[in-house]
Design a protein around this motif. Structure first.
Motif, PDB file in Angstrom:
ATOM      1  N   VAL A 186       8.489   4.296 -11.012  1.00 44.84           N
ATOM      2  CA  VAL A 186       7.798   5.108 -10.013  1.00 44.84           C
ATOM      3  C   VAL A 186       6.673   4.306  -9.359  1.00 44.84           C
ATOM      4  CG1 VAL A 186       6.429   7.195  -9.620  1.00 44.84           C
ATOM      5  CG2 VAL A 186       8.435   7.284 -11.124  1.00 44.84           C
ATOM      6  N   THR A 187       5.980   3.496 -10.141  1.00 44.78           N
ATOM      7  CA  THR A 187       4.934   2.638  -9.575  1.00 44.78           C
ATOM      8  C   THR A 187       5.523   1.665  -8.567  1.00 44.78           C
ATOM      9  OG1 THR A 187       3.596   2.805 -11.586  1.00 44.78           O
ATOM     10  CG2 THR A 187       3.129   0.958 -10.116  1.00 44.78           C
ATOM     11  N   LEU A 188       6.667   1.068  -8.893  1.00 46.78           N
ATOM     12  CA  LEU A 188       7.322   0.154  -7.951  1.00 46.78           C
ATOM     13  C   LEU A 188       7.760   0.888  -6.687  1.00 46.78           C
ATOM     14  CD1 LEU A 188       9.496  -2.081 -10.325  1.00 46.78           C
ATOM     15  CD2 LEU A 188       7.336  -2.660  -9.227  1.00 46.78           C
ATOM     16  N   ALA A 189       8.171   2.147  -6.834  1.00 48.81           N
ATOM     17  CA  ALA A 189       8.540   2.935  -5.656  1.00 48.81           C
ATOM     18  C   ALA A 189       7.332   3.140  -4.741  1.00 48.81           C
ATOM     19  CB  ALA A 189       9.109   4.280  -6.090  1.00 48.81           C
ATOM     20  N   LYS A 190       6.194   3.454  -5.318  1.00 47.98           N
ATOM     21  CA  LYS A 190       4.969   3.644  -4.527  1.00 47.98           C
ATOM     22  C   LYS A 190       4.570   2.350  -3.821  1.00 47.98           C
ATOM     23  CE  LYS A 190       3.029   7.202  -7.579  1.00 47.98           C
ATOM     24  NZ  LYS A 190       1.938   7.500  -8.529  1.00 47.98           N
ATOM     25  N   ILE A 191       4.737   1.228  -4.504  1.00 46.53           N
ATOM     26  CA  ILE A 191       4.437  -0.072  -3.894  1.00 46.53           C
ATOM     27  C   ILE A 191       5.345  -0.316  -2.697  1.00 46.53           C
ATOM     28  CG2 ILE A 191       4.682  -2.569  -4.286  1.00 46.53           C
ATOM     29  CD1 ILE A 191       3.521  -2.063  -7.104  1.00 46.53           C
ATOM     30  N   GLY A 192       6.644  -0.010  -2.862  1.00 46.97           N
ATOM     31  CA  GLY A 192       7.581  -0.178  -1.760  1.00 46.97           C
ATOM     32  C   GLY A 192       7.235   0.705  -0.579  1.00 46.97           C
ATOM     33  N   GLN A 193       6.846   1.962  -0.860  1.00 48.00           N
ATOM     34  CA  GLN A 193       6.487   2.873   0.228  1.00 48.00           C
ATOM     35  C   GLN A 193       5.252   2.381   0.987  1.00 48.00           C
ATOM     36  OE1 GLN A 193       4.432   6.427  -0.643  1.00 48.00           O
ATOM     37  NE2 GLN A 193       5.243   7.563   1.104  1.00 48.00           N
ATOM     38  N   LYS A 194       4.250   1.892   0.257  1.00 46.69           N
ATOM     39  CA  LYS A 194       3.047   1.385   0.930  1.00 46.69           C
ATOM     40  C   LYS A 194       3.383   0.189   1.818  1.00 46.69           C
ATOM     41  CE  LYS A 194      -0.432   3.020  -2.338  1.00 46.69           C
ATOM     42  NZ  LYS A 194      -1.470   2.643  -3.340  1.00 46.69           N
ATOM     43  N   ALA A 195       4.264  -0.674   1.325  1.00 45.98           N
ATOM     44  CA  ALA A 195       4.667  -1.824   2.134  1.00 45.98           C
ATOM     45  C   ALA A 195       5.350  -1.355   3.419  1.00 45.98           C
ATOM     46  CB  ALA A 195       5.597  -2.739   1.330  1.00 45.98           C
TER      47      ALA A 195
END
Length: 426
Positions: A186-195
């Motif tokens: 989920v943390t990696l998903a949030k990182i992808g969304q911010k990018a």
């Protein structure tokens, strides 16, 4: 991490087959060949020394099962990873420069000494690389450069979100190279969304990245988008006697930005009427009671789109529950209802004013004819162009695809599987 030579030998000898199976591939030999070609592409592009360290990473595309345009209003969605992916060989290069080679495209080079947003990079792969690595650095990790050679079979323009797969691929690689695999899905998903939001410049919800990162099916509650509640759901379509088909309707997304933007804008106009930002903050009963005033204030289409939100928000939860209890009839009925609601209320099937070209409407009607009362179909993803989704009885898949390709065109129908895992290091 192993040396490139050791990894290549293990791959060729079949010692990695158990890892490769996690991608949901139907043909392990074909996937092994594809992975081998990726490693060969890496060697040809970047060169390999005896001590070159390397890893193979994979991140899947995703399919939206229910919750059409509900995520940006902080609602519920049901999505799943599919067995089409971005696959890459990656190696740290000891510099502050990333070299990202996606097969068939020009090399992307990013200098990580500057992690600020670059206006000139908007809507490019470079922006995603810089954005993902910037978020890892903000999380307190010491990042560095790497070389990556990637291939993708995520159908472009299909609504399967190749952009999210790319973001998760970069996140998985960065997490493995520089974060000791400490960051969860989920943390990696949030990182992808911010990018994607801040660096690439595309306003999107978190559904795509979460489905790609977590894997299998996920029921997501976006009441608090900064901390979405993610419930894993086992989507065993084979057990239900169903196959997932994605059908390309033949129209692309060019010049449709305004159509997509109108949906959240109109929904938020309804919310604003009540002094709120998104529809999740407004009770459906309030909308129904104020409908005469609302129609005058925001227009009929905005009201209809708001009513779609409430209905599909409920359906997303109900469909997840139906899958969990293996209730095929309930699941298919909800898919049909979601499809009708998207067409009649959300109105994201045909662009405004389009008369002669109504590709998605034709594809949906063709699917209804091909299904002949069995299974279910609906719009897939954002709508207006791209693809539709059909859940087809397994015994009828060949006949369904044959009929769809007869009515639309050859090669339009793609039979997919739900992938059990999200972004992974193989």
């Amino acid at each position: 991490m192993r040396t490139w030579n050791d990894l290549y030998k293990m791959l060729k000898n079949g010692e990695m087959d158990q890892s490769l199976i996690q991608t949901g591939c139907e043909d392990i030999n074909a996937y092994r060949t594809r992975a081998t070609e990726v490693m060969n592409g890496f060697e040809k592009t970047f060169g390999v020394k005896e001590d070159t360290l390397a890893a193979l990473c994979s991140a899947p595309g995703r399919t939206e099962i229910c919750g059409n345009h509900t995520d940006h209003q902080h609602g519920h969605v049901l999505a799943a990873a599919v067995n089409l992916d971005f696959l890459a060989c990656v190696s740290p290069n000891g510099t502050q420069t990333v070299h990202f080679q996606s097969e068939g495209w020009p090399m992307t080079t990013v200098d990580l000494s500057d992690l600020e947003q670059q206006e000139a990079e908007k809507e490019t792969t470079a922006s995603l690389v810089r954005g993902v690595m910037a978020e890892l650095a903000k999380a307190g990790y010491t990042i560095g450069g790497f070389d990556m050679y990637a291939v993708s079979n995520v159908l472009p323009g299909s609504g399967l979100s190749s952009s999210a797969a790319c973001e998760i691929l970069l996140g998985v690689a960065g997490n493995h190279l520089f974060c000791q695999d400490e960051l969860d899905a989920v943390t990696l998903a949030k990182i992808g969304q911010k990018a994607e939001n801040q660096y690439f410049g595309k306003p999107s919800g978190l559904m795509d990245q979460t489905a790609s990162s977590v894997g299998d099916a996920v029921a997501i509650d976006f009441a608090d988008p900064s901390a979405p509640i993610v419930r894993s759901v086992t989507a065993n379509l084979e057990e239900l006697g169903l196959a997932l088909c994605i059908v390309d309707c033949g129209a692309d997304h060019a010049a449709l930005t305004g159509e997509y933007a109108s949906i959240p804008r109109e929904m938020e106009k309804v919310a604003a009427f009540f002094g709120k930002k998104v529809l999740r903050e407004v009770q459906e009963e309030e909308v129904l009671k104020a409908m005469p005033q609302l129609r005058r204030a925001v227009g009929d289409r905005a009201v209809l789109r708001a009513l779609h939100f409430y209905a599909d928000d409920r359906r997303a939860v109900e469909e997840a529950d139906a899958l969990e209890r293996r209730d095929r009839d309930a699941f298919l009925q909800l898919v049909k209802e979601s499809g009708r609601s998207s067409w009649e209320l959300l109105q994201n099937i045909t662009p405004a004013g389009a008369v002669e070209a109504q590709d998605m409407a034709i594809a949906l009607e063709a699917a209804e004819i091909a299904l002949n009362g069995k299974g279910a179909c609906r719009v897939h993803g954002g709508g207006f162009a791209g693809t539709i989704q059909a859940f087809v009885p397994t015994e009828s898949v060949s006949e369904f695809c044959e009929k769809m390709e007869l009515m639309l065109r050859k090669g339009c129908c793609h039979v997919l599987n739900i992938r059990p895992t999200g972004g992974i290091v193989l």
